[in-house]
Design a protein around this motif. Sequence first.
Motif, PDB file in Angstrom:
ATOM      1  N   ILE A  80       5.667   2.016   4.036  1.00 50.80           N
ATOM      2  CA  ILE A  80       4.787   1.301   4.953  1.00 50.80           C
ATOM      3  C   ILE A  80       3.903   2.291   5.699  1.00 50.80           C
ATOM      4  N   GLU A  91       2.599   2.659   9.524  1.00 50.75           N
ATOM      5  CA  GLU A  91       2.758   2.147  10.880  1.00 50.75           C
ATOM      6  C   GLU A  91       1.406   2.119  11.579  1.00 50.75           C
ATOM      7  N   LYS A  92       1.295   1.306  12.626  1.00 52.57           N
ATOM      8  CA  LYS A  92       0.038   1.127  13.357  1.00 52.57           C
ATOM      9  C   LYS A  92      -0.573   2.462  13.790  1.00 52.57           C
ATOM     10  N   THR A 142       4.812 -11.188   8.308  1.00 52.74           N
ATOM     11  CA  THR A 142       3.592 -11.918   7.969  1.00 52.74           C
ATOM     12  C   THR A 142       3.991 -13.245   7.352  1.00 52.74           C
ATOM     13  N   LYS A 184       3.150  -7.389   6.625  1.00 44.94           N
ATOM     14  CA  LYS A 184       3.823  -6.677   7.713  1.00 44.94           C
ATOM     15  C   LYS A 184       5.323  -6.948   7.640  1.00 44.94           C
ATOM     16  N   ILE A 240       8.053  -0.902  12.216  1.00 39.67           N
ATOM     17  CA  ILE A 240       7.224  -2.025  11.767  1.00 39.67           C
ATOM     18  C   ILE A 240       5.919  -1.477  11.206  1.00 39.67           C
ATOM     19  N   GLY A 241       5.505  -2.041  10.079  1.00 42.69           N
ATOM     20  CA  GLY A 241       4.248  -1.618   9.473  1.00 42.69           C
ATOM     21  C   GLY A 241       3.891  -2.497   8.295  1.00 42.69           C
ATOM     22  N   ARG A 242       2.760  -2.163   7.664  1.00 40.98           N
ATOM     23  CA  ARG A 242       2.283  -2.920   6.510  1.00 40.98           C
ATOM     24  C   ARG A 242       2.653  -2.212   5.209  1.00 40.98           C
TER      25      ARG A 242
END
Length: 63
Positions: free
Chosen positions: A17, A19-20, A38, A48, A56-58
Amino acid sequence: MQGNFRKNIKPGLSVSIVEKQNQRNGELTTGIVKDLLTNSAQHPHGIKVRLTSGKIGRVKEIR
């Protein structure tokens, strides 16, 4: 498989992932999916997720 589609991602999968705070430099974090955050079937930047580590991330890669 692509991380843009919710159907490809299930809890327990190993993924990478972004992260922001790392979106600009593209640094990836690897871990195991705990929750999908998501709700839509797809997202252009990746679904996400929350990893078992709490990060947390995409999703960028499915391993």
